[in-house]
Design a protein around this motif. Sequence first.
Motif, PDB file in Angstrom:
ATOM      1  N   ALA B 147       0.845  -1.198   0.000  1.00  0.00           N
ATOM      2  CA  ALA B 147       0.000   0.000   0.000  1.00  0.00           C
ATOM      3  C   ALA B 147       0.878   1.244   0.000  1.00  0.00           C
ATOM      4  CB  ALA B 147      -0.895  -0.021   1.229  1.00  0.00           C
ATOM      5  N   GLN B 148       0.387   2.270  -0.667  1.00  0.00           N
ATOM      6  CA  GLN B 148       1.105   3.539  -0.691  1.00  0.00           C
ATOM      7  C   GLN B 148       0.394   4.540   0.204  1.00  0.00           C
ATOM      8  OE1 GLN B 148       2.492   4.897  -4.742  1.00  0.00           O
ATOM      9  NE2 GLN B 148       0.762   3.612  -5.285  1.00  0.00           N
ATOM     10  N   LEU B 149       1.160   5.487   0.735  1.00  0.00           N
ATOM     11  CA  LEU B 149       0.577   6.492   1.618  1.00  0.00           C
ATOM     12  C   LEU B 149       0.688   7.868   0.952  1.00  0.00           C
ATOM     13  CD1 LEU B 149      -0.761   6.378   4.373  1.00  0.00           C
ATOM     14  CD2 LEU B 149       1.457   6.810   5.419  1.00  0.00           C
ATOM     15  N   PHE B 150      -0.417   8.599   0.945  1.00  0.00           N
ATOM     16  CA  PHE B 150      -0.457   9.950   0.391  1.00  0.00           C
ATOM     17  C   PHE B 150      -0.869  10.916   1.488  1.00  0.00           C
ATOM     18  CE2 PHE B 150      -0.245   9.311  -4.252  1.00  0.00           C
ATOM     19  CZ  PHE B 150      -0.298   7.927  -4.294  1.00  0.00           C
ATOM     20  N   VAL B 151      -0.264  12.093   1.499  1.00  0.00           N
ATOM     21  CA  VAL B 151      -0.725  13.130   2.417  1.00  0.00           C
ATOM     22  C   VAL B 151      -0.987  14.406   1.626  1.00  0.00           C
ATOM     23  CG1 VAL B 151       1.642  13.821   3.059  1.00  0.00           C
ATOM     24  CG2 VAL B 151      -0.276  14.469   4.513  1.00  0.00           C
ATOM     25  N   LEU B 152      -2.104  15.046   1.953  1.00  0.00           N
ATOM     26  CA  LEU B 152      -2.441  16.364   1.411  1.00  0.00           C
ATOM     27  C   LEU B 152      -2.468  17.315   2.589  1.00  0.00           C
ATOM     28  CD1 LEU B 152      -4.387  14.045  -0.166  1.00  0.00           C
ATOM     29  CD2 LEU B 152      -4.576  16.024  -1.677  1.00  0.00           C
TER      30      LEU B 152
END
Lengths: 315, 315
Positions: B147-152
């Motif tokens: 799984a990849q993690l994204f932050v905005l």
Amino acid sequence: MSKPALISVDWGTTSLRCALVAADGAILARSADGPGINPPPAEGFASTLTTAIAPWRYQHASLPILMSGMIGSRQGWAEVPYLPCPANAAALAEHLHRLDAGDLGDVFIVPGLAMLGTEQPPEVMRGEETQIIGALAKTTHAKGAAAQLFVLPGTHSKWATVTGTEITSFATYMTGDVFAALRHHTILGRLMPDAATSDDAAAFAQGVSAGAADGPPGALLNRLFATRTLGLFERLPTAGLASYLSGLLIGAEIAAATALVKPEVITIIGNAELSQRYRAAADQLGLPTTIAPADCAVRGHCIIARAAGLLKEPS
Amino acid sequence: MSKPALISVDWGTTSLRCALVAADGAILARSADGPGINPPPAEGFASTLTTAIAPWRYQHASLPILMSGMIGSRQGWAEVPYLPCPANAAALAEHLHRLDAGDLGDVFIVPGLAMLGTEQPPEVMRGEETQIIGALAKTTHAKGAAAQLFVLPGTHSKWATVTGTEITSFATYMTGDVFAALRHHTILGRLMPDAATSDDAAAFAQGVSAGAADGPPGALLNRLFATRTLGLFERLPTAGLASYLSGLLIGAEIAAATALVKPEVITIIGNAELSQRYRAAADQLGLPTTIAPADCAVRGHCIIARAAGLLKEPS
């Protein structure tokens, strides 16, 4: 009737409270609430105090005056150096700061306490040390008993550990200040009714559970957002959202302050409404509480004055 | 030059951004920033959009218009139901909300995403789903990859987990909103200079360490107070206190969002200044980051439009 022996002055950021006290601690008279130290009273501190205790003038000519609270801060009458913690009543008595107060006679400020070890950020209190000493007088503290935990809930809640009669450590939680800022200055307030909301006990309890649940510190930044989404999706009535937020913060505070050692009992020192709210949250978390008597500051002043030799033992 | 194929509209709370886009994703023109949805523009949403894209009028007569963001909220043009998460570009394309927009032609709103399981408070996003889909196009996601993690990062930071090409879960951290409220409406701002303070990298890093340290959620309410006492005791310059507070909150956020699973890499989607700040904090915590290209919203609109059959494949 007991003879007046001391004037007790609790002078904080927002109010001045004076009491005329007998040597046995009985309160003989109280002043009306006066102005706090922020903003500083225009007529000056000495003049404000003189006015506040004027009704007792004929009685107090030779009485010692003991003050505690933010009056001893940089913004107060005189900046009194913090006493390092651990400290007990005797240490506070030994470091009373005597003011040159002219006609007022013997005026002393109780020093605040600080924890200034370099491994942690500094912790400070002014005024709470006196209330804790006052509350201690009414709690059992057998020699060798386990440490006791005290909380003074409020804008900046103080949690203090007391071993025997000595305040051994304490920590500040910005719960009240953070609550007000979140409610009035973030998106969380948008769904809340403007009018002062009556307490919603169920929403408060739901907040306590959420706030006290395990997780890392930053989880709080996520959990707060639930105050909005629970309202948006009508899982909580909008009238209960402020109670939910209050419970969330208080639950998180209590769980953190008791994370390392489960106290036998937590002594709560504060106004009736806030004390009841903390008691309800602690009950829910399985933590027993006792509520300190009113006038802990006056009691503390008596104990410290006696330790300083300023009071005769009651005859 | 490529032919115009799509008008991309990123319409959030505070701004409206339109782009004229070719089928291969090339941006042919951009509008000046227009008004966001709060407060709603006086002339109405349709009229505001018509004005914003007027310069391309001769080009867009038959172009599809794809919008995302708070324009699809209750306070926006039309309230578009949230799509349940997990969801991918195909699901978003399938649930595009078509507006009756008269002369503007084919106008669609991309639905936001929600996690509405009852075991946790609801989580919602509007607009970020489109940016993540856009950023995904530029990241490697081998089948079966972790799984990849994204932050905005922002007022309400969103952290999203993506498995393959599907957004599988996300969480909101109120970091930016809380920072502004604490800085301007609690005691923490009192020692901070009023003027916009330049970043103090050392103070920021010290805050990151403090915020990311282990502890229960309520520890944050205590750690915040250090912003005051470190200033009072001159362990930090007052000009660095805002950076310390920012680091404290961002460090706590990043540590919490990565507490359960250490990501191989965190993809940061945001403006340059905030992205650099999050990258610095993540670096310090030993977490690798990559910064997404600008225009993730435009990229996302292209991918979703193509999945919806609104775009011809680039020839």
